[in-house]
Design a protein around this motif. Structure first.
Motif, mmCIF file in Angstrom:
data_model
loop_
_atom_site.group_PDB
_atom_site.id
_atom_site.type_symbol
_atom_site.label_atom_id
_atom_site.label_comp_id
_atom_site.label_asym_id
_atom_site.label_seq_id
_atom_site.Cartn_x
_atom_site.Cartn_y
_atom_site.Cartn_z
ATOM 1 N N LEU A 290 50.977 41.576 59.939
ATOM 2 C CA LEU A 290 52.224 41.722 59.203
ATOM 3 C C LEU A 290 52.025 42.563 57.954
ATOM 4 O O LEU A 290 50.975 42.508 57.309
ATOM 5 C CB LEU A 290 52.771 40.345 58.795
ATOM 6 N N ASP A 300 52.971 31.632 54.833
ATOM 7 C CA ASP A 300 52.492 31.940 56.187
ATOM 8 C C ASP A 300 52.061 33.403 56.351
ATOM 9 O O ASP A 300 51.827 33.854 57.458
ATOM 10 C CB ASP A 300 53.559 31.576 57.236
ATOM 11 N N TRP A 301 51.968 34.156 55.236
ATOM 12 C CA TRP A 301 51.509 35.540 55.347
ATOM 13 C C TRP A 301 50.013 35.612 55.118
ATOM 14 O O TRP A 301 49.483 35.060 54.161
ATOM 15 C CB TRP A 301 52.214 36.454 54.341
ATOM 16 N N LEU A 308 52.027 36.636 66.766
ATOM 17 C CA LEU A 308 53.340 36.762 66.141
ATOM 18 C C LEU A 308 54.460 36.622 67.162
ATOM 19 O O LEU A 308 54.355 37.108 68.302
ATOM 20 C CB LEU A 308 53.459 38.120 65.438
ATOM 21 N N ALA A 311 60.482 37.759 66.321
ATOM 22 C CA ALA A 311 61.714 37.230 65.735
ATOM 23 C C ALA A 311 62.737 38.323 65.463
ATOM 24 O O ALA A 311 63.948 38.072 65.497
ATOM 25 C CB ALA A 311 61.389 36.476 64.445
ATOM 26 N N ASP A 316 66.044 38.341 63.109
ATOM 27 C CA ASP A 316 65.287 38.015 61.903
ATOM 28 C C ASP A 316 64.821 39.308 61.224
ATOM 29 O O ASP A 316 64.831 40.384 61.811
ATOM 30 C CB ASP A 316 64.082 37.132 62.255
ATOM 31 N N ASP A 319 58.816 39.734 62.078
ATOM 32 C CA ASP A 319 58.234 38.846 63.076
ATOM 33 C C ASP A 319 57.454 37.742 62.370
ATOM 34 O O ASP A 319 56.998 37.909 61.227
ATOM 35 C CB ASP A 319 57.333 39.643 64.021
ATOM 36 N N ARG A 320 57.263 36.619 63.051
ATOM 37 C CA ARG A 320 56.733 35.431 62.378
ATOM 38 C C ARG A 320 55.475 34.886 63.038
ATOM 39 O O ARG A 320 55.395 34.809 64.274
ATOM 40 C CB ARG A 320 57.800 34.329 62.379
ATOM 41 N N THR A 330 51.569 26.697 62.395
ATOM 42 C CA THR A 330 52.446 26.805 61.231
ATOM 43 C C THR A 330 53.559 25.769 61.359
ATOM 44 O O THR A 330 53.855 25.286 62.458
ATOM 45 C CB THR A 330 53.079 28.204 61.123
ATOM 46 N N PHE A 332 56.552 26.434 61.167
ATOM 47 C CA PHE A 332 57.563 27.098 61.991
ATOM 48 C C PHE A 332 57.353 26.795 63.471
ATOM 49 O O PHE A 332 58.305 26.525 64.205
ATOM 50 C CB PHE A 332 57.503 28.604 61.732
ATOM 51 N N TYR A 361 64.849 30.400 55.478
ATOM 52 C CA TYR A 361 64.290 29.935 56.752
ATOM 53 C C TYR A 361 65.305 29.985 57.893
ATOM 54 O O TYR A 361 64.959 29.805 59.054
ATOM 55 C CB TYR A 361 63.805 28.495 56.549
ATOM 56 N N ARG A 364 65.049 32.950 60.817
ATOM 57 C CA ARG A 364 63.931 32.793 61.755
ATOM 58 C C ARG A 364 64.156 31.621 62.706
ATOM 59 O O ARG A 364 63.799 31.680 63.879
ATOM 60 C CB ARG A 364 62.611 32.652 61.003
#
Length: 584
Positions: A290, A300-301, A308, A311, A316, A319-320, A330, A332, A361, A364
């Protein structure tokens, strides 16, 4: 069937008649035409846009089509007149008998009046509260709790099959910290002087009972164990103790959930692994790095290759990641598993009530629900702004047991659950709000809680006056429903009847928009209209609800009073608030 549904049925008959006459084509989208109250009551009782939306397929000017629709509508026994306005709107005036019949319906149905089958049994999951089990609920949880509970009742009244759910965040570092904090209290319970609670631990005295529980169950045996062995024990004991405390706090507010779902149980059951498998199967997972975010970096970075979720394919911003550098999931990822589990239990409509601090939030999570359910489930997130607790305009600190915040129980103990529940519903969820302990208990028009309760109590008072004036007359709802209601002809009486008839429509609109605060607005306006009519009676004896020597008119007005009392009680029931027969 409500007045407006009956009118919609009349409109459908009229339009079908025009299809049969060849005025409208057989494939015309008749369902585009609607019926609703006009914005300006002086224009009539209802209005329809039918001519506006169907003129093109009919090949007619809107006003020309409106004339034909109006002619058909006049065949209805409910409609007194149909007038064309502006470019082609049709304003309808109804016969007084329509409103009088609705009063009878209210009295016969009682507080069930307004219930509808618009939900058609559709399953809806409403997740609310879901506070981390690390201590008692605080005032920050109060608003979401009340909104979630009232919304659940509202949806049930509208015919939805509702499940009230609490998601227990019992996995992750916060719960580990809770377990370690509880171990300190365990050592304290065994007689050790633990000194000041170290920074980063939970300092609240509510954990002393957890320490005592650990002592009772294990004696001093945990002291000899390494952390990896005692931590699961203290953690689970603490979570169980905190959830018992939370349930007690919720019960004090009149809130009871149908389902409690454990995050840890979902992880241990392989639900998070299932999320990864499903998303991989749909080519929605890839390995990438990311870009560093602008401004504050989220937790979360990490500047490394990660698994990933795509998202951005679902709306979104980025991407997550689903896993941390230590290999753990995570939050998430666990949250996706929670919503997948709901979907697998049959909930295609999911509503989450969150605090406003979770606003970042939302995108996402909506993206994840779309992806994990192949766009079959829909997530609606209601963000609740924080409530500032005040007293006479000054901030309040009340809690002795929490360590650092005002508890929900403090608030309930201070003003009562009914005041808390009603007042927190008098603003839209995303609007700022002050909860002034003095203002919410004042007996004034500016206090909506009192004003609505007062209207209900006044209805009882008026009924008592009628019984005293006419002791031989039966003023029960069943008796007055059968009286001559054509005597309700005064302007204020007719206006009040119209307002009462809008209750079912208000229920439907609030349920479909997921906005229970609309009911609070309606109840306040209804109370205001009732109080205004009562005040007119003080100025003109002929307008009093109880008319000495006039049994028939008093009977008719008691029917109106009974209907007001019933609709207010119906609304308070949705809110989980007890209607009052008298005020002290």
């Amino acid at each position: 069937m409500s007045v407006f549904k009956e009118l919609l049925a009349d409109l459908s008959v009229a339009l079908s008649g025009l299809v049969a006459d060849g005025v409208l084509p057989a494939d015309a989208a008749l369902d585009r035409a609607g019926i609703e109250p006009p914005r300006d009551p002086s224009h009539g009782d209802a209005a329809t846009n039918a001519a506006m939306v169907l003129a093109k397929p009919a090949g007619l000017k809107p006003r020309d089509l409106a004339e034909k629709i109006a002619d058909k509508l006049l065949a209805s026994p409910r409609i007194a007149s149909a007038e064309i306005a502006g470019p082609g709107f049709i304003n309808l005036r109804l016969k007084d008998s329509v409103w009088q019949d609705e009063i009878r319906t209210i009295l016969k149905q009682g507080t069930a009046y307004g219930s509808t089958d618009i939900g058609k049994g559709q399953k809806v999951n409403v997740e609310y509260v879901s506070a981390n089990p690390t201590g008692p609920l605080h005032i920050g949880h109060a608003r979401g709790t009340v909104i979630g509970d009232a919304l659940s009742s509202l949806l049930a009244k509208a015919g939805f099959d509702v499940a009230r759910e609490y998601y227990i965040n019992d996995a992750g570092t916060q719960v580990d910290t809770l377990g370690r904090s509880s171990f300190l209290r365990y050592r304290e319970a065994l007689g050790e002087d633990i000194g000041e609670i170290p920074e980063g631990m939970y300092p609240g005295e509510y954990l002393k009972s957890v320490g005592e529980k650990l002592k009772q169950d294990h004696g001093d045996k945990l002291l000899a164990l390494p952390e990896e062995e005692w931590l699961p024990i203290t953690r689970q004991t603490a979570v169980d103790g905190m959830m018992d405390l939370i349930r007690e706090d919720l019960a004090a507010l009149g809130v009871h959930h149908d389902v409690f779902t454990s995050e840890r149980a979902l992880v241990e059951a392989g639900k998070v692994d299932e999320v990864l498998s499903v998303l991989e199967g749909r080519d929605l997972i890839y390995t990438g790095v990311l870009e560093p975010p602008k401004g504050k970096k989220p937790e979360d970075w990490e500047p490394r290759p990660q698994r990933l979720f795509r998202a951005t394919d679902f709306g979104d911003d980025v991407d997550r990641p689903l896993k941390k550098s230590d290999g753990s999931w995570t939050y998430f990822a666990s949250d996706i598993a929670n919503h997948l589990d709901k979907y697998q239990r049959g909930f295609n409509t999911q509503i989450d009530i969150w605090g406003a601090d979770h606003g970042g939030y939302v995108k996402r999570m909506k993206a994840a629900v779309k992806a994990i359910t192949a766009d079959e489930a829909e997530l609606d997130v209601k963000l609740c702004q924080i409530v500032r607790l005040m007293d006479k305009g000054e901030p309040v600190k009340m809690s002795k047991r929490s360590g650092s915040f005002v508890t929900l129980r403090d608030l309930v103990d201070a003003v009562g659950k009914d005041v808390v529940r009603f007042y927190l519903l008098t603003r839209k969820n995303d609007a700022q709000m002050d909860f002034d302990l003095t203002a919410v208990t004042e007996q004034s028009r500016d206090n909506p809680v009192f004003y609505v309760h007062y209207a209900h109590a006044r209805c009882h008072s008026v009924m008592k006056m009628a019984n005293e004036a006419f002791p031989a007359v039966d003023f029960s709802d069943g008796a007055v429903a059968g009286t001559d209601l054509s005597l309700l002809s005064e302007e204020g009486e007719v206006a009040l009847m119209r307002m009462l008839a809008e209750w079912p429509r208000t229920i439907e609109a609030a349920a479909l928009s997921h906005e229970p605060h609309r009911l609070a607005y309606y109840l306040y306006d209804l109370a205001a209209a009732f109080h205004a009519l009562w005040t007119k009676g003080r100025e003109d004896t002929l307008l009093r609800f109880v008319v000495p020597g006039d049994e028939s008119r008093t009977m008719a007005r008691m029917a109106l009073v009974g209907a007001v009392r019933t609709v207010i009680a119906s609304g308070l029931d949705v809110f989980g608030v007890e209607p009052r027969a008298e005020l002290h």
